[in-house]
Design an enzyme around this catalytic site. Structure first.
Site, mmCIF file in Angstrom:
data_model
loop_
_atom_site.group_PDB
_atom_site.id
_atom_site.type_symbol
_atom_site.label_atom_id
_atom_site.label_comp_id
_atom_site.label_asym_id
_atom_site.label_seq_id
_atom_site.Cartn_x
_atom_site.Cartn_y
_atom_site.Cartn_z
ATOM 1 N N VAL A 55 38.637 31.532 32.550
ATOM 2 C CA VAL A 55 38.103 31.269 33.894
ATOM 3 C C VAL A 55 37.208 30.032 33.909
ATOM 4 C CG1 VAL A 55 38.261 33.699 34.579
ATOM 5 C CG2 VAL A 55 36.160 32.865 33.494
ATOM 6 N N ASP A 56 37.273 29.227 32.828
ATOM 7 C CA ASP A 56 36.363 28.088 32.696
ATOM 8 C C ASP A 56 36.881 26.801 33.330
ATOM 9 O OD1 ASP A 56 38.275 27.119 30.782
ATOM 10 O OD2 ASP A 56 37.250 28.231 29.188
ATOM 11 N N HIS A 62 43.329 35.267 35.494
ATOM 12 C CA HIS A 62 42.128 36.045 35.823
ATOM 13 C C HIS A 62 41.168 35.309 36.735
ATOM 14 C CE1 HIS A 62 42.970 38.332 31.834
ATOM 15 N NE2 HIS A 62 43.675 38.808 32.836
ATOM 16 N N LEU A 65 43.828 33.505 15.554
ATOM 17 C CA LEU A 65 43.041 33.812 14.365
ATOM 18 C C LEU A 65 42.573 35.258 14.435
ATOM 19 C CD1 LEU A 65 41.936 32.444 11.808
ATOM 20 C CD2 LEU A 65 39.864 31.878 13.098
ATOM 21 N N GLN A 100 44.241 32.985 30.594
ATOM 22 C CA GLN A 100 43.319 34.076 30.936
ATOM 23 C C GLN A 100 41.908 33.553 31.148
ATOM 24 O OE1 GLN A 100 44.055 37.642 28.198
ATOM 25 N NE2 GLN A 100 45.187 36.001 27.179
ATOM 26 N N CYS A 103 25.220 35.606 53.149
ATOM 27 C CA CYS A 103 26.292 34.650 53.402
ATOM 28 C C CYS A 103 26.009 33.927 54.719
ATOM 29 C CB CYS A 103 27.632 35.373 53.481
ATOM 30 S SG CYS A 103 28.994 34.330 54.043
ATOM 31 N N CYS A 111 32.549 35.804 49.768
ATOM 32 C CA CYS A 111 31.845 37.018 50.174
ATOM 33 C C CYS A 111 32.875 38.092 50.494
ATOM 34 C CB CYS A 111 30.934 36.748 51.366
ATOM 35 S SG CYS A 111 31.794 36.714 52.972
#
Length: 367
Positions: free
Chosen positions: A137-138, A160, A302, A135, A229, A168
């Site tokens: 996005v890094d 995700h 956790l 999940q 753009c 754009c």
């Protein structure tokens, strides 16, 4: 239209997961993985040791109680609510998003994989866990897997999306670093501010999606310029509606990604879920699907999660970073030292969790 932010029960209706020693947890997770063909689903908890804060603490509550994510329809709004042209405009949603993301992305870009990322990459390299769904996005799972020359990044499904790409509204794409440079050129005053925070280390609090809290600065978002753009300009179109390639609240996951996520679970023999509260239904439904198919499922997290309501799911209440290297060594046996790629993976990774992250933050990021 009313869209709410997903939540999880703060108190599970199930009995608490049994207390386990570290060694007991290592043995249990290793035995779960050992038969192989495991699908792995990860969330924000696996990136905490890389310095990226999770959304929620150990009690399931948002670490920042004033966290208000932007919704898809707000970001794409082409009225003045979406992009304000007047100083006293009320919302400026798109400027709000891009200013906060502009300041937060350098921290995401600088983050390095931690031992959990590398340990899971080792399982992929060894073909024990050929499918990983995240999940996050890094992009840190990809960076860890880059140590494996024979394993394709296509084996990681970003449920995700990714912060590292922007497009754009007409589909013209650009890498995020280039887009950051466009934002810097259009907003020299904010470039100077970002440089100063980098120099002093006095950075705003950053969320896992790269968003930062800057309310304490008393700034007006309307002064922030979102550039046109360039590709649209070459087509004689004026367009400053840009979006990172991540899924926003209120936005649907693309059908190909949705189908692939289900296929990954269906083709695996078991599902290991790590570091997530499963608050978003796109992730929770994958665990539900595994249970429906009668596949063994284990949740290593956790604190409480949405998965607590599924009786068939085994739970271990523990941070993955405490045990995951030892788990993988136990699973891979002599391969852990004999395979140079695996050996390097299991000796790599930073452990630098966010400072003072045990107390909820105020809107300005202070404790």
């Amino acid at each position: 239209m009313r869209i709410s932010v997903p939540t999880i029960p703060l108190l599970s209706t199930r009995t608490p997961a049994p207390h386990r020693t570290l060694q007991d947890a290592v043995e249990r997770v290793a035995n779960f993985i050992l038969p192989g063909n495991v699908a792995i689903l990860t969330g924000a908890g696996v990136s905490v040791d890389s310095g990226i804060r999770a959304y929620r603490g150990e009690d399931g509550r948002y670490m920042n109680p004033n966290y208000k994510p932007l919704f898809y329809h707000q970001l794409m709004d082409e009225s003045e609510a979406g992009h304000a042209r007047r100083t006293l405009a009320r919302h400026a949603f798109r400027q709000r998003y891009w200013l906060r993301s502009y300041l937060g992305f350098p921290m995401i870009r600088a983050a390095l994989p931690n031992p959990t990322h590398y340990a899971l990459a080792a399982l992929q390299h060894a073909r024990v866990a050929p499918r990983l769904i995240t999940q996050n996005v890094d992009g840190l799972h990809h960076r860890a897997l880059n140590l494996s020359p024979g394993t394709k990044n296509e084996h990681i499904l970003e449920l995700h999306g990714s912060l590292h790409h922007v497009h754009c509204k007409h589909g013209h794409g650009v890498d995020r670093i280039t887009f950051q440079n466009w934002l810097s050129a259009a907003n020299p005053q904010w470039k100077a501010f970002a440089d100063e925070t980098e120099r002093t280390g006095n950075k705003p609090r950053t969320n896992p999606d790269g968003d930062v809290a800057i309310e304490s600065l008393g700034t007006s978002y309307t002064s922030f310029v979102v550039p046109q753009c360039p590709s649209c300009l070459l087509e004689d179109r004026i367009n400053s509606v840009h979006k990172p390639e991540v899924i926003f609240f209120g936005e649907s996951i693309s059908e190909p990604v949705k189908k692939q996520s289900f296929r990954d679970v269906e083709e695996a023999d078991r599902l290991l879920v790590i570091g997530t509260t499963l608050a978003t239904y796109s992730a929770f439904r994958l665990l539900k699907r595994a249970v429906e198919l009668g596949k063994p499922a284990l949740l290593l997290n956790l604190g409480p999660s949405r998965g607590d309501g599924l009786e068939e799911v085994e739970r271990i209440d523990m941070a993955s970073g405490l045990i995951i290297r030892d788990v993988v060594r136990a699973v891979l046996g002599t391969t852990a030292s004999a395979d140079p790629v695996v050996a390097k993976m299991l000796s790599s990774g930073i452990v630098k969790p966010p400072e003072d992250d045990t107390q909820p933050a105020n809107a300005d990021g202070s404790k």
